[in-house]
Write a protein that holds these residues in place. Structure first.
Motif, PDB file in Angstrom:
ATOM      1  N   ASN A 120       9.832 -30.348  15.249  1.00 54.46           N
ATOM      2  CA  ASN A 120       8.838 -30.578  14.387  1.00 54.46           C
ATOM      3  C   ASN A 120       9.262 -30.904  12.982  1.00 54.46           C
ATOM      4  OD1 ASN A 120       6.619 -30.694  16.040  1.00 54.46           O
ATOM      5  ND2 ASN A 120       6.301 -28.819  16.052  1.00 54.46           N
ATOM      6  N   GLU A 121      10.231 -29.796  12.640  1.00 49.33           N
ATOM      7  CA  GLU A 121      10.592 -29.956  11.272  1.00 49.33           C
ATOM      8  C   GLU A 121      11.815 -31.218  11.208  1.00 49.33           C
ATOM      9  OE1 GLU A 121       9.423 -29.321   8.598  1.00 49.33           O
ATOM     10  OE2 GLU A 121      11.051 -29.534   7.168  1.00 49.33           O
ATOM     11  N   ARG A 150       9.716 -34.172  10.770  1.00 50.10           N
ATOM     12  CA  ARG A 150       9.036 -34.356   9.361  1.00 50.10           C
ATOM     13  C   ARG A 150      10.353 -34.850   8.346  1.00 50.10           C
ATOM     14  NH1 ARG A 150       5.524 -29.242  10.367  1.00 50.10           N
ATOM     15  NH2 ARG A 150       7.549 -28.259  10.252  1.00 50.10           N
ATOM     16  N   LEU A 151      11.459 -34.399   8.481  1.00 47.80           N
ATOM     17  CA  LEU A 151      12.517 -34.669   7.644  1.00 47.80           C
ATOM     18  C   LEU A 151      13.024 -36.082   7.690  1.00 47.80           C
ATOM     19  CD1 LEU A 151      14.627 -31.304   7.837  1.00 47.80           C
ATOM     20  CD2 LEU A 151      13.465 -32.209   5.796  1.00 47.80           C
ATOM     21  N   SER A 176       8.509 -22.273   3.391  1.00 45.84           N
ATOM     22  CA  SER A 176       7.541 -22.248   4.702  1.00 45.84           C
ATOM     23  C   SER A 176       6.190 -22.998   4.532  1.00 45.84           C
ATOM     24  CB  SER A 176       7.586 -20.995   5.462  1.00 45.84           C
ATOM     25  OG  SER A 176       8.702 -20.388   5.896  1.00 45.84           O
ATOM     26  N   TYR A 234       5.991 -27.006   4.552  1.00 47.29           N
ATOM     27  CA  TYR A 234       6.186 -27.601   6.011  1.00 47.29           C
ATOM     28  C   TYR A 234       5.351 -28.882   6.018  1.00 47.29           C
ATOM     29  CZ  TYR A 234      10.201 -24.698   7.327  1.00 47.29           C
ATOM     30  OH  TYR A 234      11.385 -24.034   7.173  1.00 47.29           O
ATOM     31  N   THR A 260       1.677 -30.110  11.461  1.00 44.90           N
ATOM     32  CA  THR A 260       2.514 -30.264  12.824  1.00 44.90           C
ATOM     33  C   THR A 260       2.419 -31.931  13.215  1.00 44.90           C
ATOM     34  OG1 THR A 260       1.852 -28.105  13.710  1.00 44.90           O
ATOM     35  CG2 THR A 260       2.728 -29.708  15.056  1.00 44.90           C
TER      36      THR A 260
END
Ligand code: NAI
Length: 317
Positions: free
Chosen positions: A201-202, A205-206, A261, A264, A267
């Motif tokens: 997920n991260e 996003r990045l 955190s 972020y 989701t």
């Protein structure tokens, strides 16, 4: 005394890997598949694979390839498969309804000494064992691909699984040279996928917000964090990263961790964010064209074999 019998249902990718792991440890393995031809193909490919591993000096266990292959046979009915089996490892495709139907069939045949374990990577055991006869003999034993090279197996009991059978399965996995972990209760995604999805997920996003390329996002893991994770988990990494250990680490860095955190964002919905998906796919295919996936998989297996040998060496020191 003849070796204990293990039954494997489904002779695809994971079923074959389990067959090799069990045979390497000297168990007698029977393979069953809904498609009889699939068992024939599996046996031919297993024989070839075992010999090829032996030639490369990569065969697991103390038996020759021929002796390991002699322990593996096919069978044509579930009834025959369950007879006198100590353990049955289910490896059919990841479809809930298919697993439900199969478990209902197996529940009628299961002998009292047999543990029935599913290789499922996504379904909690209660979703396909509830209300079945013998449900207390069923659990999940989830491997990571490729199981021959990655030792982790997640053992996930349903609320009704008998604890002594979880322990027996843990011992069985240890006897294969695998490294089992036991969840105290079932949870969606088990532990490995929950952690893996948090990372995915991260990364999504990045990359999706243009902060890093796919190559660089993956490099952060392969050239950075992953180097440590091959030896230490996230918590031991933290424990070593502060003079006073993990308590000190969270005292020092806890507020920063919470602040980052909190940034972020939601989701990602990876099925609907089609522009991001197209961009990720384009970049991944530039790095590894689809036609070269097989070659890259072979390179991964080769690397994992060496890493596994290095880890074994370290454990013996
Ligand atoms: P696969 O598609 O390679 O093999 C499935 C086999 O099951 C096929 O040979 C098929 O003919 C057979 N089959 C279908 N219905 C059947 C039935 N009713 N009775 C007996 N055999 C039947 O699938 P794969 O990749 O081996 O996956 C099996 C299980 O392992 C799935 O639950 C999957 O989530 C899990 N798993 C897969 C991993 C992977 O990377 N492929 C990793 C970890 C777990």
């Amino acid at each position: 005394m003849s070796a204990q019998k293990i039954g494997i249902v489904g002779s695809g990718l994971i079923g074959r890997a389990w067959a090799m792991l069990f045979a390497a440890a000297g168990y007698r393995v029977q393979l069953y598949d809904i498609l009889e031809a699939q068992v024939t193909t599996a046996l031919a490919e297993l024989q070839q694979e075992l010999h090829s591993l032996e030639c490369k000096g990569r065969l697991r266990g103390n038996l020759t390839a021929q002796a390991q292959f002699a322990l593996i046979s096919g069978c044509t009915s579930l009834q025959q498969l369950v007879q006198q089996a100590q353990h049955i490892q289910e490896c059919v495709p990841e479809q809930l309804e298919l697993k439900r139907q199969l478990y209902a069939q197996l529940a009628e045949l299961l002998e009292p000494q047999t543990v029935l374990a599913s290789s499922t990577s996504t379904f909690m055991p209660s979703r396909f064992t509830a209300e079945l006869k013998c449900k207390e003999q069923m659990l999940v034993a989830h491997p990571l691909n490729p199981p021959y090279y990655i030792p982790l197996v997640e053992l996930v009991p349903a609320p009704w699984t008998r604890p002594e059978l979880v322990e027996r399965t843990r011992q069985l996995m240890l006897s294969l040279g695998q490294r089992p972990v036991v969840l105290q209760r079932e949870i969606e995604g088990f532990v490995s996928n929950r952690i893996q999805y948090a990372i995915l997920n991260e990364v999504w996003r990045l990359v999706g917000s243009g902060i890093v390329s796919v190559a660089d996002a993956d490099r952060v893991l392969s050239e950075g964090l992953g180097m440590r994770y091959a030896l230490l988990g996230a918590l031991e990494t933290a424990h070593l990263n502060a003079p006073g250990g993990v308590a000190d680490y969270f005292q020092r860095f806890g507020s920063e961790i919470s602040a980052v955190s909190a940034s972020y964002g939601p989701t990602p919905n990876t099925c609907e964010e089609l522009d991001t998906l197209a961009d990720i796919a384009r970049q991944c295919e530039q790095l590894t064209p689809l036609a070269e996936l097989e070659q890259r998989r072979a390179a991964r297996d080769e690397f994992l074999t060496r890493l596994a040998a290095l880890k074994r060496q370290q454990q013996q020191q």
